[in-house]
Write a protein that holds these residues in place. Structure first.
Motif, PDB file in Angstrom:
ATOM      1  N   GLN A  24       0.825  -1.201   0.000  1.00  3.42           N
ATOM      2  CA  GLN A  24       0.000   0.000   0.000  1.00  3.42           C
ATOM      3  C   GLN A  24       0.862   1.255   0.000  1.00  3.42           C
ATOM      4  O   GLN A  24       0.404   2.326  -0.380  1.00  3.42           O
ATOM      5  CB  GLN A  24      -0.918   0.007   1.226  1.00  3.42           C
ATOM      6  CG  GLN A  24      -1.952  -1.090   1.248  1.00  3.42           C
ATOM      7  CD  GLN A  24      -2.844  -1.027   2.475  1.00  3.42           C
ATOM      8  OE1 GLN A  24      -2.806  -0.080   3.241  1.00  3.42           O
ATOM      9  NE2 GLN A  24      -3.658  -2.047   2.669  1.00  3.42           N
ATOM     10  N   LEU A  52      -6.190  -0.990  -3.840  1.00  6.66           N
ATOM     11  CA  LEU A  52      -7.037  -0.649  -2.697  1.00  6.66           C
ATOM     12  C   LEU A  52      -8.454  -1.197  -2.877  1.00  6.66           C
ATOM     13  O   LEU A  52      -9.054  -1.719  -1.938  1.00  6.66           O
ATOM     14  CB  LEU A  52      -7.087   0.872  -2.529  1.00  6.66           C
ATOM     15  CG  LEU A  52      -7.994   1.412  -1.414  1.00  6.66           C
ATOM     16  CD1 LEU A  52      -7.485   0.983  -0.052  1.00  6.66           C
ATOM     17  CD2 LEU A  52      -8.096   2.928  -1.499  1.00  6.66           C
ATOM     18  N   SER A  55      -8.477  -5.222  -2.629  1.00  6.60           N
ATOM     19  CA  SER A  55      -8.098  -5.679  -1.287  1.00  6.60           C
ATOM     20  C   SER A  55      -9.151  -5.292  -0.255  1.00  6.60           C
ATOM     21  O   SER A  55      -9.419  -6.047   0.680  1.00  6.60           O
ATOM     22  CB  SER A  55      -6.726  -5.115  -0.893  1.00  6.60           C
ATOM     23  OG  SER A  55      -6.740  -3.705  -0.828  1.00  6.60           O
ATOM     24  N   THR A  56      -9.789  -4.132  -0.420  1.00  7.23           N
ATOM     25  CA  THR A  56     -10.817  -3.706   0.536  1.00  7.23           C
ATOM     26  C   THR A  56     -12.079  -4.545   0.393  1.00  7.23           C
ATOM     27  O   THR A  56     -12.666  -4.991   1.383  1.00  7.23           O
ATOM     28  CB  THR A  56     -11.159  -2.221   0.328  1.00  7.23           C
ATOM     29  OG1 THR A  56      -9.985  -1.436   0.525  1.00  7.23           O
ATOM     30  CG2 THR A  56     -12.226  -1.764   1.324  1.00  7.23           C
ATOM     31  N   GLY A 110      -6.161  -9.115   0.215  1.00 10.15           N
ATOM     32  CA  GLY A 110      -7.324  -9.020   1.098  1.00 10.15           C
ATOM     33  C   GLY A 110      -7.379 -10.115   2.141  1.00 10.15           C
ATOM     34  O   GLY A 110      -8.027  -9.955   3.184  1.00 10.15           O
ATOM     35  N   LEU A 212     -15.791   3.337  -3.403  1.00  5.23           N
ATOM     36  CA  LEU A 212     -14.376   3.679  -3.535  1.00  5.23           C
ATOM     37  C   LEU A 212     -14.098   4.452  -4.826  1.00  5.23           C
ATOM     38  O   LEU A 212     -13.241   5.340  -4.853  1.00  5.23           O
ATOM     39  CB  LEU A 212     -13.525   2.417  -3.470  1.00  5.23           C
ATOM     40  CG  LEU A 212     -13.484   1.721  -2.100  1.00  5.23           C
ATOM     41  CD1 LEU A 212     -12.677   0.443  -2.180  1.00  5.23           C
ATOM     42  CD2 LEU A 212     -12.899   2.648  -1.042  1.00  5.23           C
ATOM     43  N   THR A 399     -10.487  -4.294   9.861  1.00  3.80           N
ATOM     44  CA  THR A 399      -9.630  -3.831   8.764  1.00  3.80           C
ATOM     45  C   THR A 399     -10.444  -3.115   7.696  1.00  3.80           C
ATOM     46  O   THR A 399     -10.035  -2.062   7.176  1.00  3.80           O
ATOM     47  CB  THR A 399      -8.894  -5.030   8.136  1.00  3.80           C
ATOM     48  OG1 THR A 399      -8.139  -5.700   9.138  1.00  3.80           O
ATOM     49  CG2 THR A 399      -7.972  -4.576   7.016  1.00  3.80           C
ATOM     50  N   PHE A 400     -11.588  -3.672   7.369  1.00  2.00           N
ATOM     51  CA  PHE A 400     -12.446  -3.083   6.339  1.00  2.00           C
ATOM     52  C   PHE A 400     -12.860  -1.659   6.708  1.00  2.00           C
ATOM     53  O   PHE A 400     -12.729  -0.735   5.895  1.00  2.00           O
ATOM     54  CB  PHE A 400     -13.681  -3.961   6.146  1.00  2.00           C
ATOM     55  CG  PHE A 400     -14.757  -3.346   5.305  1.00  2.00           C
ATOM     56  CD1 PHE A 400     -14.615  -3.261   3.939  1.00  2.00           C
ATOM     57  CD2 PHE A 400     -15.915  -2.854   5.886  1.00  2.00           C
ATOM     58  CE1 PHE A 400     -15.605  -2.693   3.151  1.00  2.00           C
ATOM     59  CE2 PHE A 400     -16.913  -2.285   5.117  1.00  2.00           C
ATOM     60  CZ  PHE A 400     -16.757  -2.205   3.744  1.00  2.00           C
ATOM     61  N   GLN A 403      -9.987   0.785   6.401  1.00  4.51           N
ATOM     62  CA  GLN A 403      -9.646   1.155   5.026  1.00  4.51           C
ATOM     63  C   GLN A 403     -10.702   2.065   4.407  1.00  4.51           C
ATOM     64  O   GLN A 403     -10.358   2.998   3.658  1.00  4.51           O
ATOM     65  CB  GLN A 403      -9.455  -0.117   4.190  1.00  4.51           C
ATOM     66  CG  GLN A 403      -8.221  -0.890   4.587  1.00  4.51           C
ATOM     67  CD  GLN A 403      -7.904  -2.087   3.706  1.00  4.51           C
ATOM     68  OE1 GLN A 403      -6.992  -2.842   3.992  1.00  4.51           O
ATOM     69  NE2 GLN A 403      -8.634  -2.264   2.622  1.00  4.51           N
ATOM     70  N   ILE A 404     -11.976   1.828   4.709  1.00  2.96           N
ATOM     71  CA  ILE A 404     -13.012   2.727   4.214  1.00  2.96           C
ATOM     72  C   ILE A 404     -12.868   4.104   4.855  1.00  2.96           C
ATOM     73  O   ILE A 404     -13.020   5.138   4.185  1.00  2.96           O
ATOM     74  CB  ILE A 404     -14.415   2.147   4.496  1.00  2.96           C
ATOM     75  CG1 ILE A 404     -14.649   0.881   3.661  1.00  2.96           C
ATOM     76  CG2 ILE A 404     -15.497   3.170   4.193  1.00  2.96           C
ATOM     77  CD1 ILE A 404     -14.685   1.104   2.176  1.00  2.96           C
ATOM     78  N   SER A 407     -10.230   5.955   3.050  1.00  2.00           N
ATOM     79  CA  SER A 407     -10.671   6.456   1.739  1.00  2.00           C
ATOM     80  C   SER A 407     -11.510   7.719   1.887  1.00  2.00           C
ATOM     81  O   SER A 407     -11.366   8.670   1.110  1.00  2.00           O
ATOM     82  CB  SER A 407     -11.479   5.373   1.014  1.00  2.00           C
ATOM     83  OG  SER A 407     -10.689   4.234   0.759  1.00  2.00           O
TER      84      SER A 407
END
Length: 481
Positions: A24, A52, A55-56, A110, A212, A399-400, A403-404, A407
């Motif tokens: 990343q 991204l 993997s997200t 992911g 995304l 983790t999700f 990452q959101i 973003s």
């Protein structure tokens, strides 16, 4: 044999997580050389976005499937796909190929982060006399190390070998990790499951992809929030997420069990993960941009200049693990973190093109010490809030949401940064305008994220660490075999 077996498996698990997170950050410093060699400069952002995106989207899927079918097969699938994608990225001959191979690489990545978290809990559960909390601290430290190592390695490979080694480096390391997993990690069956939740997977994939895509377009600061390129995908995503909730409530084997959100701790931990991503991205994205645009340093040097923050993240995560292990609680230590995050990011309101390096290093230390405990402490809190059969799901969703949250932070921060530069540059010059933009964006994101996280943490029930229902003797026997 037991400690050696555990040590090798732990090395493989943390190594896979390190490689996934490294990709990343390692590409950023190599991107200018990549675009000059392959062309397609207008597509450069998709080298990051493709990875991204896939993997997200796949993080929650891998987490839930690992609960149902066991960690080992899902981890091996992720590792093999990641290594294959890395090799193909290194061999790419044009930007279209690179973007496609980065998407493939993300499909494998992911699996690595959430399954690493879940396997650490399987191998080292918390409890009296156990090292689980300290190992979780080490896991958070590995996350911090990726932000330290990625920009440096990307610059090193690009300047002294080839940008292609930013991808090729994953191949020998990944193959070694795969061999360890195949030989040393036992297969523990999951809880089983009925017919796969195909409808849920399909709706979720399209919804998060649309979200995304809309946020990426906004983060590029080429559109307003009401432009079709931004508002259209985000509106579609929100509508599909509502449909997704309805689908999951009726599915026999949901990919994201909605009943888990009825647990107050579980929900508040994910809210905190989403919000603290604002603080993390404020530092790891916009401070390097300040170094490059305002101070005029290279991308590689900008990565080195945030070392005070990334090293403090590692220290903070390890300290959190030690405190949890000693006191058997996590909430009091997590509640301290937002105060450090507010202090560190709020001090950045004083950023100028002439801010002293030692002074800024002190501010970055505060941010890192506040962020580190969130990386390890929230993982333990999420896993402790669910029944053992949902540990993979809990790790993945944590983790999700992080990452959101990142973003969203990039979209909001990129807009604020661009508008500040546009307003200040004609009056004060470009270097001063970028410093002003950093002085606006970093405190805005950091303070907002930390304050909401503090409210969530205060509302979270306090509890002592508990040993999972799976007997430790059975786990140790499996890893010693």
């Amino acid at each position: 044999m037991k400690s050696r077996g555990n040590g090798l498996v732990l090395l493989a698990v943390l190594g896979g997580m390190f490689l996934a997170m490294l990709d990343q950050t390692i590409v950023g410093t190599a991107l200018p050389r990549i675009t000059s060699e392959l062309g397609g400069s207008t597509l450069y952002v998709w080298v990051v976005t493709a990875y991204l995106l896939t993997s997200t989207v796949t993080v929650p899927l891998y987490g839930r499937l690992s609960d149902q079918h066991g960690r080992k097969p899902l981890l091996l699938v992720g590792m093999v796909v990641f290594v294959a994608g890395s090799a193909l990225c290194g061999a790419a001959q044009d930007m279209a190929q690179l973007i496609g191979f980065r998407a493939l690489q993300g499909l494998g990545a992911g699996a690595l982060l959430p399954l690493s978290m879940a396997l650490v809990m399987d191998m080292f559960p918390p409890g009296p006399g156990r090292s689980g909390a300290r190992v979780q601290g080490a896991l958070g430290g590995v996350m911090g190390l990726t932000y330290l190592a990625g920009p440096f390695l990307g610059g090193l490979f690009t300047d002294h070998a080839s940008w292609r080694w930013s991808f090729y480096v994953n191949v020998p390391l990944g193959l070694a990790l795969i061999a360890i997993v195949v030989l040393r990690l036992p297969h523990r069956p999951g809880t089983g499951g009925g017919r796969p939740d195909y409808a849920g997977i399909a709706v979720f994939t399209v919804a998060i992809s649309a979200l995304l895509l809309g946020l990426t377009e906004k983060g590029l600061d080429r559109h307003t929030w009401t432009d079709a390129a931004v508002a259209g995908p985000i509106a579609l995503a929100l509508a599909l997420l509502a449909v997704f909730v309805l689908v999951e409530r009726r599915a026999a084997s949901p990919i994201m069990p909605m009943h888990l959100f009825g647990n107050r701790t579980y929900t508040l931990v994910n809210v905190t993960s989403f919000c603290t991503a604002f603080c993390m991205y404020a530092g790891v994205v916009f401070l390097p941009r300040y170094f490059q645009e305002s101070l005029g340093v290279s991308a590689t040097e900008s990565g080195l200049r945030i070392y005070p923050m990334t090293l403090a993240m590692v220290v903070g995560s390890a300290l959190m693990g030690a405190l949890m292990s000693r006191t058997r609680v996590y909430k009091p230590w997590l509640v301290v973190s937002p105060f450090l995050l507010v202090a560190g990011t709020l001090l950045c309101v004083n950023l100028t093109a002439h801010t002293g390096g030692a002074l800024l290093a002190g501010w970055m230390l505060l941010i890192g010490l506040g962020m580190g405990p969130m990386l390890s402490g929230l993982t333990v809190a999420a896993q402790q809030s669910v029944e053992p059969q949902y540990i993979g799901t809990a790790s993945a969703n944590l983790t999700f949401f992080r990452q959101i949250g990142g973003s969203v932070a990039l979209a909001v921060g990129g807009t604020l940064y661009g508008s500040t530069v546009a307003a200040d540059a004609p009056v004060h010059g470009l270097a001063a305008a970028h410093a002003s933009a950093a002085a606006v964006v970093i405190p805005s994101l950091g303070v907002a994220g930390a304050v909401i996280a503090l409210v969530a943490l205060v509302a979270m029930p306090g509890r002592r660490l508990e040993v999972p229902a799976v007997p430790q003797s059975r786990v140790e026997a499996g890893f010693a075999s």
